[in-house]
Design a protein around this motif. Structure first.
Motif, PDB file in Angstrom:
ATOM      1  N   PHE A   2       3.540  -3.371  11.916  1.00 41.42           N
ATOM      2  CA  PHE A   2       3.143  -2.585  10.259  1.00 41.42           C
ATOM      3  C   PHE A   2       4.234  -2.619   9.573  1.00 41.42           C
ATOM      4  N   GLN A   3       4.852  -3.365   9.010  1.00 38.35           N
ATOM      5  CA  GLN A   3       5.997  -2.341   7.727  1.00 38.35           C
ATOM      6  C   GLN A   3       5.065  -2.201   6.684  1.00 38.35           C
ATOM      7  N   ASP A   4       5.891  -0.673   6.096  1.00 43.08           N
ATOM      8  CA  ASP A   4       4.898  -0.136   4.899  1.00 43.08           C
ATOM      9  C   ASP A   4       3.534   0.602   5.105  1.00 43.08           C
ATOM     10  N   SER A   5       3.533   0.839   6.491  1.00 37.26           N
ATOM     11  CA  SER A   5       1.632   1.079   6.980  1.00 37.26           C
ATOM     12  C   SER A   5       2.104   2.880   7.581  1.00 37.26           C
ATOM     13  N   PRO A   6       1.741   3.924   6.856  1.00 40.10           N
ATOM     14  CA  PRO A   6       2.147   5.378   6.641  1.00 40.10           C
ATOM     15  C   PRO A   6       1.036   5.235   8.351  1.00 40.10           C
ATOM     16  N   ILE A   7      -0.328   5.073   7.806  1.00 43.28           N
ATOM     17  CA  ILE A   7      -0.800   5.083   8.968  1.00 43.28           C
ATOM     18  C   ILE A   7      -0.109   5.154  10.840  1.00 43.28           C
ATOM     19  N   TYR A   8       0.527   3.905  10.697  1.00 43.27           N
ATOM     20  CA  TYR A   8       1.138   3.425  12.468  1.00 43.27           C
ATOM     21  C   TYR A   8       2.562   4.248  12.450  1.00 43.27           C
ATOM     22  N   ASP A   9       3.265   4.840  10.566  1.00 45.98           N
ATOM     23  CA  ASP A   9       4.525   5.750  11.418  1.00 45.98           C
ATOM     24  C   ASP A   9       3.928   6.695  11.561  1.00 45.98           C
ATOM     25  N   ARG A  10       2.866   7.045  11.375  1.00 49.01           N
ATOM     26  CA  ARG A  10       1.848   8.939  11.988  1.00 49.01           C
ATOM     27  C   ARG A  10       2.041   8.331  13.316  1.00 49.01           C
ATOM     28  N   ASP A  17       6.014   4.884  20.107  1.00 42.39           N
ATOM     29  CA  ASP A  17       5.955   3.216  20.039  1.00 42.39           C
ATOM     30  C   ASP A  17       4.841   2.223  21.023  1.00 42.39           C
TER      31      ASP A  17
END
Length: 72
Positions: A2-10, A17
């Protein structure tokens, strides 16, 4: 994944992870199972699910019974 996904990063920042941890644990378990099952694949191991080739004369054969002692 999920690259460039702020929700996933949060979610990763909050919970860790999880997919990566699960993948590592699955790989570790797979390696352990390979080590445990390796002796079963050795040349001297007999697999009970595979029947040996029948030998000539093997199997049911008629044999004479010895006489029983007579009651007195």
């Amino acid at each position: 994944m999920f690259q460039d996904s702020p929700i996933y990063d949060r979610l990763i920042a909050e919970c860790g992870d999880v997919p990566t941890e699960v993948r590592r644990e699955a790989e570790r378990v797979n390696r352990e199972l390979e080590m445990v099952l390796r002796p079963l694949r050795s040349p001297g191991y007999h697999d009970p699910s595979q029947r040996p080739a029948p030998h000539p004369g093997a199997g049911w054969q008629r044999t004479a019974m010895l006489p029983a002692p007579r009651p007195q």
